[in-house]
Design a protein around this motif. Structure first.
Motif, PDB file in Angstrom:
ATOM      1  N   PRO A 186     -23.130  -2.750  19.055  1.00  0.00           N
ATOM      2  CA  PRO A 186     -23.352  -1.352  18.671  1.00  0.00           C
ATOM      3  C   PRO A 186     -22.463  -0.396  19.465  1.00  0.00           C
ATOM      4  CG  PRO A 186     -25.436  -2.459  19.109  1.00  0.00           C
ATOM      5  CD  PRO A 186     -24.345  -3.385  19.562  1.00  0.00           C
ATOM      6  N   ALA A 187     -21.899   0.578  18.767  1.00  0.00           N
ATOM      7  CA  ALA A 187     -21.011   1.546  19.412  1.00  0.00           C
ATOM      8  C   ALA A 187     -21.712   2.285  20.554  1.00  0.00           C
ATOM      9  CB  ALA A 187     -20.480   2.533  18.377  1.00  0.00           C
ATOM     10  N   LYS A 188     -22.995   2.577  20.396  1.00  0.00           N
ATOM     11  CA  LYS A 188     -23.722   3.279  21.465  1.00  0.00           C
ATOM     12  C   LYS A 188     -23.790   2.422  22.725  1.00  0.00           C
ATOM     13  CE  LYS A 188     -27.831   5.878  22.556  1.00  0.00           C
ATOM     14  NZ  LYS A 188     -29.023   6.527  22.052  1.00  0.00           N
ATOM     15  N   GLU A 189     -24.032   1.138  22.570  1.00  0.00           N
ATOM     16  CA  GLU A 189     -24.065   0.218  23.713  1.00  0.00           C
ATOM     17  C   GLU A 189     -22.705   0.181  24.413  1.00  0.00           C
ATOM     18  OE1 GLU A 189     -24.389  -4.579  24.340  1.00  0.00           O
ATOM     19  OE2 GLU A 189     -25.653  -3.674  22.794  1.00  0.00           O
ATOM     20  N   ILE A 190     -21.655   0.169  23.635  1.00  0.00           N
ATOM     21  CA  ILE A 190     -20.298   0.149  24.188  1.00  0.00           C
ATOM     22  C   ILE A 190     -20.014   1.456  24.916  1.00  0.00           C
ATOM     23  CG2 ILE A 190     -17.848   0.001  23.599  1.00  0.00           C
ATOM     24  CD1 ILE A 190     -18.820  -1.697  21.129  1.00  0.00           C
TER      25      ILE A 190
END
Length: 64
Positions: free
Chosen positions: A45-49
């Motif tokens: 997930p982009a948020k995790e990255i």
């Protein structure tokens, strides 16, 4: 978070050129030894990255 939002946050925080270099070349252990681009490619997930990048570069909470 969408990939486009992730890219905008990166560019806003680090500048367009530096954010592209960080995304393609900076390996983060929090992402399993991947660069942010590689992590996006495998479906993390982009948020995790984004949060992993923030942690690695000490981005203040109010800009995360």
């Amino acid at each position: 978070m969408r990939n486009t939002v992730f890219r905008k946050l990166m560019a806003d925080e680090f500048g367009q050129v530096r954010s592209e270099v960080l995304a393609s070349e900076h390996v983060l252990s929090a992402l399993g030894g991947r660069t942010p681009d590689q992590a996006l490619d495998v479906g993390l997930p982009a948020k995790e990255i984004w949060l992993a990048v923030c942690d690695a570069f000490d981005v203040p909470e109010h800009r995360r």
